[in-house]
Design a protein around this motif. Sequence first.
Motif, short mmCIF file in Angstrom:
data_model
loop_
_atom_site.label_atom_id
_atom_site.label_comp_id
_atom_site.label_asym_id
_atom_site.label_seq_id
_atom_site.Cartn_x
_atom_site.Cartn_y
_atom_site.Cartn_z
N MET A 1 15.20 24.86 3.78
CA MET A 1 14.59 24.14 4.89
C MET A 1 15.52 23.00 5.29
O MET A 1 15.94 22.21 4.47
N LYS A 2 15.84 22.92 6.55
CA LYS A 2 16.70 21.86 7.05
C LYS A 2 15.85 20.67 7.48
O LYS A 2 14.64 20.75 7.58
N GLY A 3 16.53 19.59 7.77
CA GLY A 3 15.84 18.40 8.21
C GLY A 3 15.98 17.28 7.20
O GLY A 3 16.77 17.37 6.26
N LYS A 4 15.22 16.25 7.40
CA LYS A 4 15.26 15.07 6.55
C LYS A 4 14.03 15.02 5.66
O LYS A 4 12.93 15.29 6.10
N ILE A 5 14.25 14.63 4.41
CA ILE A 5 13.14 14.41 3.49
C ILE A 5 13.04 12.91 3.25
O ILE A 5 14.02 12.26 2.87
N ILE A 6 11.85 12.38 3.49
CA ILE A 6 11.59 10.96 3.24
C ILE A 6 10.66 10.87 2.05
O ILE A 6 9.52 11.33 2.11
N GLU A 7 11.16 10.32 0.97
CA GLU A 7 10.32 10.06 -0.19
C GLU A 7 9.65 8.71 0.04
O GLU A 7 10.28 7.65 -0.09
N VAL A 8 8.39 8.75 0.40
CA VAL A 8 7.67 7.55 0.84
C VAL A 8 7.72 6.46 -0.23
O VAL A 8 7.92 5.29 0.08
N LYS A 9 7.59 6.83 -1.51
CA LYS A 9 7.57 5.83 -2.57
C LYS A 9 8.88 5.05 -2.65
O LYS A 9 8.91 3.93 -3.14
N ASN A 10 9.98 5.63 -2.16
CA ASN A 10 11.26 4.93 -2.19
C ASN A 10 11.45 4.00 -1.00
O ASN A 10 12.24 3.07 -1.07
N THR A 11 10.78 4.28 0.09
CA THR A 11 10.93 3.44 1.28
C THR A 11 9.75 2.50 1.47
O THR A 11 9.87 1.48 2.12
N CYS A 12 8.61 2.86 0.89
CA CYS A 12 7.38 2.09 1.08
C CYS A 12 6.48 2.33 -0.14
O CYS A 12 5.50 3.05 -0.06
N PRO A 13 6.82 1.73 -1.29
CA PRO A 13 6.10 2.06 -2.53
C PRO A 13 4.62 1.68 -2.53
O PRO A 13 3.83 2.29 -3.25
N TYR A 14 4.25 0.69 -1.75
CA TYR A 14 2.85 0.25 -1.69
C TYR A 14 2.40 0.23 -0.24
O TYR A 14 2.27 -0.83 0.37
N PRO A 15 2.18 1.42 0.35
CA PRO A 15 1.81 1.47 1.77
C PRO A 15 0.45 0.84 2.02
O PRO A 15 -0.55 1.19 1.39
N GLY A 16 0.44 -0.11 2.91
CA GLY A 16 -0.83 -0.76 3.24
C GLY A 16 -0.65 -1.73 4.38
O GLY A 16 0.43 -2.26 4.62
N GLY A 17 -1.71 -1.93 5.08
CA GLY A 17 -1.67 -2.83 6.23
C GLY A 17 -1.18 -2.12 7.46
O GLY A 17 -0.50 -1.10 7.40
N ARG A 18 -1.59 -2.65 8.57
CA ARG A 18 -1.24 -2.06 9.87
C ARG A 18 0.08 -2.61 10.40
O ARG A 18 0.96 -1.86 10.77
N TYR A 19 0.17 -3.95 10.46
CA TYR A 19 1.30 -4.60 11.13
C TYR A 19 2.23 -5.30 10.15
O TYR A 19 1.82 -5.66 9.05
N ARG A 20 3.45 -5.55 10.58
CA ARG A 20 4.43 -6.26 9.76
C ARG A 20 3.89 -7.57 9.22
O ARG A 20 4.18 -7.95 8.09
N GLN A 21 3.12 -8.26 10.01
CA GLN A 21 2.56 -9.55 9.59
C GLN A 21 1.63 -9.42 8.40
O GLN A 21 1.33 -10.40 7.74
N HIS A 22 1.19 -8.20 8.10
CA HIS A 22 0.33 -7.97 6.94
C HIS A 22 1.13 -7.80 5.66
O HIS A 22 0.55 -7.59 4.59
N GLY A 23 2.45 -7.85 5.76
CA GLY A 23 3.29 -7.77 4.57
C GLY A 23 4.15 -6.52 4.52
O GLY A 23 4.07 -5.63 5.37
N SER A 24 4.97 -6.50 3.49
CA SER A 24 5.87 -5.37 3.28
C SER A 24 5.06 -4.10 3.05
O SER A 24 4.04 -4.10 2.38
N GLY A 25 5.55 -3.00 3.60
CA GLY A 25 4.87 -1.73 3.42
C GLY A 25 3.84 -1.42 4.49
O GLY A 25 2.99 -0.54 4.31
N SER A 26 3.91 -2.13 5.61
CA SER A 26 2.94 -1.89 6.68
C SER A 26 3.24 -0.58 7.40
O SER A 26 4.36 -0.06 7.37
#
Length: 106
Positions: free
Chosen positions: A1-26
């Motif tokens: 399979m071609k394309g890009k694989i994004i490992e979410v835990k490496n780019t955003c280990p604690y995903p939460g919040g809607r906007y940047r102002q809510h902190g890292s991982g928005s």
Amino acid sequence: MKGKIIEVKNTCPYPGGRYRQHGSGSGEEFRDDVLQPALENERLVTLDFSGIYGMGESFLEEVFGGLVRIHGHSEQELMARLNVIADTDTERSLIVNSIKSYTKLP
């Protein structure tokens, strides 16, 4: 399979919040800094959510709904271009259903 694989835990280990102002991982940060650039450069993007333990609905809505509202993608396009991997089939189904739900225009 071609394309890009994004490992979410490496780019955003604690995903939460809607906007940047809510902190890292928005949702806004992930969408604009990681996912949208990948969609601009690749036909297929795989999002690997393995190892992520929970994420807020606001995060998911801002990521996927924002791709439609802000970046002009359609539900059909995103469903064709995004592949989702998760730890379990249940988690994968929840994420895929969120993508479908949040990308529908009113």
